[in-house]
Write an enzyme that holds these catalytic residues in place. Structure first.
Site, PDB file in Angstrom:
ATOM      1  N   CYS A 122      -8.211   0.600  -3.569  1.00 40.86           N
ATOM      2  CA  CYS A 122      -6.777   0.766  -3.312  1.00 40.86           C
ATOM      3  C   CYS A 122      -6.288   2.092  -3.898  1.00 40.86           C
ATOM      4  CB  CYS A 122      -5.986  -0.401  -3.923  1.00 40.86           C
ATOM      5  SG  CYS A 122      -4.215  -0.203  -3.676  1.00 40.86           S
ATOM      6  N   LYS A 152     -15.363  -4.237  -3.705  1.00 37.06           N
ATOM      7  CA  LYS A 152     -14.948  -3.550  -2.471  1.00 37.06           C
ATOM      8  C   LYS A 152     -14.588  -2.120  -2.847  1.00 37.06           C
ATOM      9  CE  LYS A 152     -11.815  -3.608   1.451  1.00 37.06           C
ATOM     10  NZ  LYS A 152     -10.444  -3.128   1.252  1.00 37.06           N
TER      11      LYS A 152
HETATM   12  C1  LIG Z   1      -0.782  -4.323   4.517  1.00 39.07           C
HETATM   13  C2  LIG Z   1      -2.142  -4.031   3.941  1.00 39.07           C
HETATM   14  C3  LIG Z   1      -2.446  -4.473   2.677  1.00 39.07           C
HETATM   15  C4  LIG Z   1      -3.709  -4.218   2.133  1.00 39.07           C
HETATM   16  N1  LIG Z   1      -4.002  -4.725   0.891  1.00 39.07           N
HETATM   17  C5  LIG Z   1      -5.274  -4.607   0.418  1.00 39.07           C
HETATM   18  C6  LIG Z   1      -5.657  -5.249  -0.792  1.00 39.07           C
HETATM   19  O1  LIG Z   1      -4.864  -5.958  -1.430  1.00 39.07           O
HETATM   20  N2  LIG Z   1      -6.945  -5.101  -1.204  1.00 39.07           N
HETATM   21  C7  LIG Z   1      -7.864  -4.361  -0.485  1.00 39.07           C
HETATM   22  O2  LIG Z   1      -9.025  -4.273  -0.887  1.00 39.07           O
HETATM   23  N3  LIG Z   1      -7.520  -3.746   0.638  1.00 39.07           N
HETATM   24  C8  LIG Z   1      -6.257  -3.859   1.123  1.00 39.07           C
HETATM   25  N4  LIG Z   1      -5.927  -3.272   2.302  1.00 39.07           N
HETATM   26  C9  LIG Z   1      -6.942  -2.468   3.015  1.00 39.07           C
HETATM   27  C10 LIG Z   1      -7.757  -3.361   3.961  1.00 39.07           C
HETATM   28  O3  LIG Z   1      -8.434  -4.361   3.237  1.00 39.07           O
HETATM   29  C11 LIG Z   1      -8.814  -2.523   4.696  1.00 39.07           C
HETATM   30  O4  LIG Z   1      -9.723  -1.970   3.778  1.00 39.07           O
HETATM   31  C12 LIG Z   1      -8.201  -1.400   5.517  1.00 39.07           C
HETATM   32  O5  LIG Z   1      -7.027  -1.804   6.194  1.00 39.07           O
HETATM   33  C13 LIG Z   1      -9.224  -0.871   6.547  1.00 39.07           C
HETATM   34  O6  LIG Z   1      -9.743  -1.940   7.328  1.00 39.07           O
HETATM   35  P1  LIG Z   1      -9.126  -2.339   8.774  1.00 39.07           P
HETATM   36  O7  LIG Z   1      -9.190  -1.071   9.605  1.00 39.07           O
HETATM   37  O8  LIG Z   1     -10.036  -3.424   9.275  1.00 39.07           O
HETATM   38  O9  LIG Z   1      -7.725  -2.763   8.549  1.00 39.07           O
HETATM   39  C14 LIG Z   1      -4.683  -3.497   2.875  1.00 39.07           C
HETATM   40  C15 LIG Z   1      -4.354  -3.063   4.162  1.00 39.07           C
HETATM   41  C16 LIG Z   1      -3.107  -3.321   4.699  1.00 39.07           C
HETATM   42  C17 LIG Z   1      -2.790  -2.838   6.108  1.00 39.07           C
END
Ligand SMILES: Cc1cc2nc3c(=O)[nH]c(=O)nc-3n(C[C@H](O)[C@H](O)[C@H](O)COP(=O)(O)O)c2cc1C
Length: 321
Positions: free
Chosen positions: A83, A122
């Site tokens: 994050c 992660k």
């Molecule tokens: C609204 C939102 C909140 C997120 N909160 C977290 C979180 O709490 N922990 C985390 O590891 N990643 C968080 N992410 C990132 C996602 O886990 C992921 O790594 C990122 O969106 C890329 O993957 P995707 O393209 O499948 O969404 C968040 C993403 C979004 C959009």
């Protein structure tokens, strides 16, 4: 995902796939140790398998938090090393830990010593000016030495200075090959890939190279895709034959939660994307968006919204009968 994968969302997602592992929002060690645990960590037994994601960088605080979560029944403890938000950087955790692999190793070792469930990390492939060949290898070596059970890699860098968290999910280019190379270098380590994976069909293709796929935005914004996970990935039947059947099964949960004082909107906000390419999908969304936010809104709002959706498969079954 923060603000998204709360317990209502997870209960709903579990109706769509029996087998996918679900994750909580990131919860900081400060919140676990000093916050309202009953509210922050509560989950329904139906959510299993469910992993809790912790944010922190103090090994003892993480060990204690992990123990509390394992005692509550979480199936996996995951550490956030990805994050990029300013708040998280100020707390010296999240993605900035990519620059402190030794500390991450100490955190993982402390958590492993505290619990019997898997401890996973992660991470990103790197941050800022790091060379992802080196940064990801160094982090992996350190956490493997500490006993990590699996790694989930968001296949892009995070730029801690200059990009917002949202930009950090889109702008740094995806490098899936870097994650595939990591898997080839560590064949025995359980490695999942994350980032920009938009469909379950695409997820299946990644599985030729890695052990698992984490889907974030696609799973949340288009939850109908989750109905494909069990048949396409796990060789099992989907829990329900249609989104309409699945959401009907959500109603008893909604009624139970309403009776405990949960507002309807807190639950229905997660279901808006359930219908795709189905007649009535827009009317479903509009009905919920308009009525579920009203004070005192009850489960009838969800029932009325469901009635607006034409379930092609159910209709066909009806005609066939
Ligand atoms: C609204 C939102 C909140 C997120 N909160 C977290 C979180 O709490 N922990 C985390 O590891 N990643 C968080 N992410 C990132 C996602 O886990 C992921 O790594 C990122 O969106 C890329 O993957 P995707 O393209 O499948 O969404 C968040 C993403 C979004 C959009």
């Amino acid at each position: 995902m923060m603000e998204w994968t709360d317990r209502h969302c997870r209960f709903f997602h579990r109706l769509l796939t029996r087998h996918a592992l679900l994750y909580t929002e990131m919860i900081t060690t400060g919140a676990v140790l000093r916050g309202n645990r009953a509210r922050l960590l509560a989950f329904d037994p139906a959510e299993h398998p469910v992993a809790v994601q912790l944010g922190g960088s103090d090994p003892q605080a993480l060990a204690e938090s992990a123990r509390i979560c394992a005692d509550l029944g979480y199936d996996e403890i995951n550490l956030n090393v990805g994050c990029p938000s300013d708040r998280v950087q100020e707390g010296r955790f999240g993605a900035c830990l990519m620059a402190e692999p030794r500390l991450v190793g100490e955190c993982v070792a402390a958590m492993k010593a505290a619990v019997n469930v898997p401890v996973t990390v992660k991470c990103r492939i790197g941050i800022d000016e790091q060379d992802p060949e080196e940064s990801l290898d160094t982090l992996t070596r350190t956490v493997v030495a500490a006993g990590v059970d699996a790694l989930i890699v968001h296949a892009r860098k995070a730029w801690l200075d200059g990009l917002s968290p949202r930009e950090n999910r889109d702008i740094p280019p995806l490098d899936y090959d870097r994650v595939y190379r990591l898997k080839r270098a560590w064949p025995k380590l359980d490695i999942s890939i994350n980032g920009g994976i938009g469909s379950v069909e695409d997820a299946a293709k990644h599985l030729a190279h890695v052990d698992g796929v984490m889907m974030g935005r696609a799973a949340y914004q288009e939850p109908w895709r989750l109905l494909q996970v069990d048949p396409l990935i796990c060789g099992a039947a989907a829990p329900f034959e249609s989104g309409k059947a699945a959401i009907a099964a959500f109603i008893p949960y909604v009624e139970r939660e309403l009776a405990h004082g949960t507002r309807l909107h807190a639950m229905t906000r997660h279901v808006l994307g359930l219908f795709h390419g189905v007649p009535g999908a827009r009317a479903f969304r509009r009905h919920i968006a308009t009525h579920a936010v009203k004070p005192g809104a009850g489960a009838e709002v969800l029932r009325e919204a469901i009635d607006l959706v034409i379930d092609a498969r159910a209709e066909l079954a009806h005609i066939a009968a």
